[in-house]
Write a protein that holds these residues in place. Structure first.
Motif, PDB file in Angstrom:
ATOM      1  N   VAL A 327       1.105   8.443 -10.932  1.00 57.02           N
ATOM      2  CA  VAL A 327       0.634   7.217 -11.574  1.00 57.02           C
ATOM      3  C   VAL A 327      -0.090   6.379 -10.513  1.00 57.02           C
ATOM      4  CG1 VAL A 327       1.289   5.167 -12.877  1.00 57.02           C
ATOM      5  CG2 VAL A 327       2.614   7.284 -13.138  1.00 57.02           C
ATOM      6  N   ASN A 328      -1.394   6.217 -10.669  1.00 56.34           N
ATOM      7  CA  ASN A 328      -2.204   5.489  -9.694  1.00 56.34           C
ATOM      8  C   ASN A 328      -3.261   4.651 -10.407  1.00 56.34           C
ATOM      9  OD1 ASN A 328      -1.281   6.813  -7.059  1.00 56.34           O
ATOM     10  ND2 ASN A 328      -1.905   8.596  -8.258  1.00 56.34           N
ATOM     11  N   VAL A 329      -3.629   3.567  -9.754  1.00 59.80           N
ATOM     12  CA  VAL A 329      -4.763   2.760 -10.203  1.00 59.80           C
ATOM     13  C   VAL A 329      -5.876   2.975  -9.186  1.00 59.80           C
ATOM     14  CG1 VAL A 329      -5.625   0.438 -10.703  1.00 59.80           C
ATOM     15  CG2 VAL A 329      -3.254   1.060 -11.270  1.00 59.80           C
ATOM     16  N   TYR A 330      -7.095   3.274  -9.658  1.00 57.77           N
ATOM     17  CA  TYR A 330      -8.199   3.620  -8.764  1.00 57.77           C
ATOM     18  C   TYR A 330      -9.250   2.511  -8.716  1.00 57.77           C
ATOM     19  CZ  TYR A 330      -6.178   8.275  -8.776  1.00 57.77           C
ATOM     20  OH  TYR A 330      -5.328   9.337  -8.628  1.00 57.77           O
ATOM     21  N   PHE A 331     -10.035   2.539  -7.600  1.00 51.99           N
ATOM     22  CA  PHE A 331     -11.020   1.498  -7.338  1.00 51.99           C
ATOM     23  C   PHE A 331     -12.359   2.131  -6.942  1.00 51.99           C
ATOM     24  CE2 PHE A 331      -6.864  -0.189  -6.656  1.00 51.99           C
ATOM     25  CZ  PHE A 331      -6.905  -1.507  -7.098  1.00 51.99           C
ATOM     26  N   GLY A 332     -13.441   1.381  -7.128  1.00 50.14           N
ATOM     27  CA  GLY A 332     -14.757   1.820  -6.688  1.00 50.14           C
ATOM     28  C   GLY A 332     -14.914   1.625  -5.196  1.00 50.14           C
ATOM     29  N   PHE A 333     -16.000   2.127  -4.636  1.00 51.53           N
ATOM     30  CA  PHE A 333     -16.273   2.011  -3.206  1.00 51.53           C
ATOM     31  C   PHE A 333     -16.364   0.543  -2.789  1.00 51.53           C
ATOM     32  CE2 PHE A 333     -19.450   1.557   0.220  1.00 51.53           C
ATOM     33  CZ  PHE A 333     -18.765   2.237   1.219  1.00 51.53           C
ATOM     34  N   ASP A 334     -15.625   0.194  -1.755  1.00 54.01           N
ATOM     35  CA  ASP A 334     -15.641  -1.145  -1.169  1.00 54.01           C
ATOM     36  C   ASP A 334     -15.318  -2.223  -2.212  1.00 54.01           C
ATOM     37  OD1 ASP A 334     -15.896  -2.868   1.002  1.00 54.01           O
ATOM     38  OD2 ASP A 334     -18.002  -3.272   0.596  1.00 54.01           O
ATOM     39  N   TYR A 341     -10.881   2.770 -16.426  1.00 60.05           N
ATOM     40  CA  TYR A 341     -10.186   3.922 -16.985  1.00 60.05           C
ATOM     41  C   TYR A 341      -8.790   4.122 -16.397  1.00 60.05           C
ATOM     42  CZ  TYR A 341     -11.333   6.592 -12.738  1.00 60.05           C
ATOM     43  OH  TYR A 341     -11.431   7.040 -11.458  1.00 60.05           O
ATOM     44  N   SER A 342      -8.488   3.468 -15.259  1.00 61.03           N
ATOM     45  CA  SER A 342      -7.183   3.697 -14.619  1.00 61.03           C
ATOM     46  C   SER A 342      -6.223   2.524 -14.771  1.00 61.03           C
ATOM     47  CB  SER A 342      -7.389   4.000 -13.129  1.00 61.03           C
ATOM     48  OG  SER A 342      -7.855   2.853 -12.442  1.00 61.03           O
ATOM     49  N   ILE A 343      -6.663   1.444 -15.426  1.00 60.05           N
ATOM     50  CA  ILE A 343      -5.782   0.271 -15.566  1.00 60.05           C
ATOM     51  C   ILE A 343      -4.542   0.608 -16.396  1.00 60.05           C
ATOM     52  CG2 ILE A 343      -5.649  -2.031 -16.620  1.00 60.05           C
ATOM     53  CD1 ILE A 343      -8.464  -2.551 -15.722  1.00 60.05           C
ATOM     54  N   SER A 344      -4.664   1.611 -17.287  1.00 57.90           N
ATOM     55  CA  SER A 344      -3.511   1.972 -18.116  1.00 57.90           C
ATOM     56  C   SER A 344      -2.322   2.419 -17.269  1.00 57.90           C
ATOM     57  CB  SER A 344      -3.896   3.070 -19.104  1.00 57.90           C
ATOM     58  OG  SER A 344      -4.396   4.209 -18.416  1.00 57.90           O
ATOM     59  N   ALA A 345      -2.575   2.878 -16.038  1.00 56.04           N
ATOM     60  CA  ALA A 345      -1.474   3.277 -15.155  1.00 56.04           C
ATOM     61  C   ALA A 345      -0.585   2.074 -14.857  1.00 56.04           C
ATOM     62  CB  ALA A 345      -2.025   3.876 -13.865  1.00 56.04           C
ATOM     63  N   ALA A 346      -1.202   0.896 -14.703  1.00 52.99           N
ATOM     64  CA  ALA A 346      -0.416  -0.313 -14.463  1.00 52.99           C
ATOM     65  C   ALA A 346       0.434  -0.644 -15.694  1.00 52.99           C
ATOM     66  CB  ALA A 346      -1.341  -1.473 -14.110  1.00 52.99           C
ATOM     67  N   SER A 347      -0.096  -0.333 -16.882  1.00 53.64           N
ATOM     68  CA  SER A 347       0.673  -0.581 -18.117  1.00 53.64           C
ATOM     69  C   SER A 347       1.911   0.308 -18.162  1.00 53.64           C
ATOM     70  CB  SER A 347      -0.205  -0.308 -19.333  1.00 53.64           C
ATOM     71  OG  SER A 347      -1.318  -1.170 -19.342  1.00 53.64           O
ATOM     72  N   ARG A 383      -6.497  -4.585  -2.782  1.00 51.99           N
ATOM     73  CA  ARG A 383      -6.299  -3.705  -3.928  1.00 51.99           C
ATOM     74  C   ARG A 383      -4.853  -3.767  -4.422  1.00 51.99           C
ATOM     75  NH1 ARG A 383      -9.941   1.348  -1.498  1.00 51.99           N
ATOM     76  NH2 ARG A 383     -11.962   0.514  -2.218  1.00 51.99           N
ATOM     77  N   ALA A 384      -3.919  -3.764  -3.460  1.00 56.49           N
ATOM     78  CA  ALA A 384      -2.510  -3.847  -3.842  1.00 56.49           C
ATOM     79  C   ALA A 384      -2.216  -5.177  -4.540  1.00 56.49           C
ATOM     80  CB  ALA A 384      -1.634  -3.691  -2.595  1.00 56.49           C
ATOM     81  N   LYS A 385      -2.829  -6.253  -4.030  1.00 55.13           N
ATOM     82  CA  LYS A 385      -2.600  -7.565  -4.634  1.00 55.13           C
ATOM     83  C   LYS A 385      -3.175  -7.624  -6.048  1.00 55.13           C
ATOM     84  CE  LYS A 385      -3.265 -12.508  -3.903  1.00 55.13           C
ATOM     85  NZ  LYS A 385      -3.893 -13.545  -3.054  1.00 55.13           N
ATOM     86  N   ALA A 386      -4.350  -6.987  -6.254  1.00 58.07           N
ATOM     87  CA  ALA A 386      -4.981  -6.995  -7.580  1.00 58.07           C
ATOM     88  C   ALA A 386      -4.068  -6.343  -8.619  1.00 58.07           C
ATOM     89  CB  ALA A 386      -6.324  -6.275  -7.529  1.00 58.07           C
ATOM     90  N   VAL A 387      -3.420  -5.228  -8.264  1.00 57.16           N
ATOM     91  CA  VAL A 387      -2.516  -4.542  -9.201  1.00 57.16           C
ATOM     92  C   VAL A 387      -1.221  -5.343  -9.356  1.00 57.16           C
ATOM     93  CG1 VAL A 387      -1.224  -2.418  -9.637  1.00 57.16           C
ATOM     94  CG2 VAL A 387      -3.542  -2.312  -8.697  1.00 57.16           C
ATOM     95  N   TYR A 388      -0.754  -5.938  -8.259  1.00 55.24           N
ATOM     96  CA  TYR A 388       0.426  -6.813  -8.298  1.00 55.24           C
ATOM     97  C   TYR A 388       0.204  -7.926  -9.337  1.00 55.24           C
ATOM     98  CZ  TYR A 388       3.305 -10.775  -6.664  1.00 55.24           C
ATOM     99  OH  TYR A 388       4.148 -11.858  -6.584  1.00 55.24           O
ATOM    100  N   GLU A 389      -1.008  -8.509  -9.334  1.00 56.28           N
ATOM    101  CA  GLU A 389      -1.298  -9.587 -10.288  1.00 56.28           C
ATOM    102  C   GLU A 389      -1.372  -9.059 -11.719  1.00 56.28           C
ATOM    103  OE1 GLU A 389      -4.856 -11.197  -8.650  1.00 56.28           O
ATOM    104  OE2 GLU A 389      -3.806 -12.463  -7.174  1.00 56.28           O
ATOM    105  N   SER A 427      -0.781   3.108  -5.305  1.00 52.96           N
ATOM    106  CA  SER A 427       0.302   3.892  -5.872  1.00 52.96           C
ATOM    107  C   SER A 427       1.538   2.983  -5.888  1.00 52.96           C
ATOM    108  CB  SER A 427       0.541   5.168  -5.074  1.00 52.96           C
ATOM    109  OG  SER A 427       0.802   4.857  -3.717  1.00 52.96           O
ATOM    110  N   PHE A 428       2.669   3.518  -6.311  1.00 50.24           N
ATOM    111  CA  PHE A 428       3.858   2.684  -6.516  1.00 50.24           C
ATOM    112  C   PHE A 428       5.079   3.380  -5.940  1.00 50.24           C
ATOM    113  CE2 PHE A 428       0.839   2.195  -9.958  1.00 50.24           C
ATOM    114  CZ  PHE A 428       0.636   0.805 -10.014  1.00 50.24           C
ATOM    115  N   GLU A 429       6.011   2.583  -5.475  1.00 49.69           N
ATOM    116  CA  GLU A 429       7.287   3.094  -4.971  1.00 49.69           C
ATOM    117  C   GLU A 429       8.425   2.237  -5.530  1.00 49.69           C
ATOM    118  OE1 GLU A 429       9.726   3.947  -0.819  1.00 49.69           O
ATOM    119  OE2 GLU A 429       7.582   3.406  -0.750  1.00 49.69           O
ATOM    120  N   ILE A 430       9.356   2.902  -6.240  1.00 48.69           N
ATOM    121  CA  ILE A 430      10.486   2.181  -6.837  1.00 48.69           C
ATOM    122  C   ILE A 430      11.552   1.961  -5.769  1.00 48.69           C
ATOM    123  CG2 ILE A 430      12.312   2.316  -8.585  1.00 48.69           C
ATOM    124  CD1 ILE A 430      10.372   4.014 -10.252  1.00 48.69           C
ATOM    125  N   LYS A 431      12.035   0.757  -5.693  1.00 46.09           N
ATOM    126  CA  LYS A 431      13.046   0.399  -4.675  1.00 46.09           C
ATOM    127  C   LYS A 431      14.453   0.479  -5.246  1.00 46.09           C
ATOM    128  CE  LYS A 431       9.991  -0.678  -1.504  1.00 46.09           C
ATOM    129  NZ  LYS A 431       9.850   0.066  -0.256  1.00 46.09           N
TER     130      LYS A 431
END
Length: 431
Positions: A327-334, A341-347, A383-389, A427-431
């Protein structure tokens, strides 16, 4: 008159010929200024450093913006330094054919000025001198000679049809019989009685002139000022190019993959796709992810893509899928904006956290190996902060989520564009 036939042909052609296609090739030149007869001179005779008394007319043809040739007719007179030399007057007339090189275009003068250029010219021809009273040899026939000429011409463009010129030319006369003043033979020892010594000696003189160049032709520019990079596209060509780009960037099925890259241009609305626009089926069970209730566990379509056997602890399976990088969220160059298409991973992750309120999770950002290390650390954290939000917006308590940028993902082949795209992710890591 035969000696001037070549020049007259050039002048006549100059009026009736114009450049074709990209630039004009013909120009007419009118100049006037000073001369200086360096030597030989009879002992005691001196010529001024700047003797006003030279003019020339020319026609020039340029093969391209770098090289051409010209015909030139020059005439004038030599005279003495007033008060310091005996009086003399010598009239001359010269006809030359010369090669021309546009040093300004060769040396890219346009990098600092579009109105200034420098021409070099070198050639040969013939001429004559006629000595006036009180010269000793004023009674003789004109002194005919051949001439080698070379010089530099600066041009400054006043308009597309006219340029002002400044020229310095050095001339060497060959087989010159008399001195420039006409009072001695051009020889170290004067014959007695006087007779042509036939020593085939030379004479040297120079000219400095100012003048105008008149450009002929129907094109917008003359070769003197033409720069190939200045060929601009027409409005029609520009519009066609823009429309072509718009067509290339069109995304008919709205999956964030442009049509020209989309190998599956009719993807269903809401489908998860890969970088080529092909619908994802992560567990390869024939049910696409956007319709699969268990997208990471194979199962028949009759159960919504879930395994037939009862899953007792679905959290363990989802945990495994998340922790093992499925399960990953992907980004464009820079970019720190998630690809649609990958935002559903955050869902998926937010749904998992809502069903398991006792778990915490870290969002881990990564970048490819292009760019500096410090920059990539910052980019991966953005990028991590964007998915966190995104997870916060989905209703997950901030205390349950943390984020961190880990910089470059060195586990992928950085020479592969597809591999580098996989590295631009969170990517994500469960604590």
């Amino acid at each position: 008159m035969k000696k001037y036939a070549f020049l007259l042909l050039l002048l006549g052609a100059g009026y009736s010929t114009y450049a074709q296609k990209e630039f004009n090739k013909w120009s007419l030149e009118v100049n006037g200024g000073f001369n200086k007869s360096m030597g030989p001179l009879t002992p005691g005779y001196l010529s001024p450093t700047l003797n006003l008394g030279h003019a020339d007319f020319g026609a020039r043809y340029m093969f391209n913006e770098y090289f051409g040739f010209k015909g030139n007719l020059g005439f004038g007179k030599f005279s003495e330094v007033n008060g310091e030399s005996p009086e003399f007057r010598t009239n001359y007339l010269n006809v030359t054919a010369q090669g021309v090189a546009n040093f300004g275009r060769m040396l890219n003068f346009e990098s600092f000025s579009r109105n200034f250029t420098l021409l070099g010219h070198l050639g040969a021809g013939g001429g004559k001198m006629k000595f006036q009273d009180p010269a000793i040899y004023s009674y003789v026939e004109p002194d005919f000679y051949y001439i080698i000429t070379s010089g530099l011409t600066t041009l400054y463009s006043l308009s597309k049809r006219i340029a002002i010129s400044g020229d310095i030319t050095v001339n060497v006369n060959g087989r010159q019989t008399y001195t420039f003043d006409g009072n001695a033979f051009n020889a170290l020892v004067q014959p007695d009685p006087p007779a042509n010594p036939y020593v085939h000696a030379t004479g040297t003189w120079w000219t400095g002139t100012l003048g105008l160049n008149f450009y002929l032709g129907k094109a917008e520019q003359h070769a003197d000022w033409y720069i190939a990079a200045d060929k601009y596209a027409t409005k029609t060509e520009l519009a066609e190019s823009i429309n072509g780009i718009k067509d290339m960037l069109k995304d008919s099925d709205g999956d964030s993959v442009a049509d020209y890259l989309d190998k599956e241009p009719n993807t269903q609305v809401g489908a998860r796709v890969n970088f080529s626009g092909i619908t994802l089926d992560s567990d390869k069970d024939g049910t696409p992810d956007h319709l699969d209730k268990c997208p990471f566990f194979p199962g028949p379509s009759s159960t919504g893509g879930c395994p037939i056997e009862e899953i007792r602890d679905q959290a363990d399976f989802l945990r495994k899928a998340i922790d093992e990088g499925y399960v990953n969220v992907y980004f464009g160059f820079d970019s720190s904006k998630p690809l649609a298409y990958s935002i559903s991973a955050a869902s998926y992750v937010s749904n998992f956290l809502q069903k398991n309120p006792g778990l915490k999770l870290e969002v881990k950002g990564y970048a490819d190996e292009l760019g500096g290390e410090d920059y990539n650390i910052q980019l991966s954290e953005k990028r991590a902060k964007a998915v966190y939000e995104l997870l916060i917006e989905a209703g997950i308590e901030p205390s349950r989520i943390s984020y961190k940028g880990y910089g470059e993902d060195t586990s992928v082949d950085k020479s592969s564009a597809d591999a580098r795209q996989l590295a631009r992710r969170t990517s994500f890591e469960i604590k």
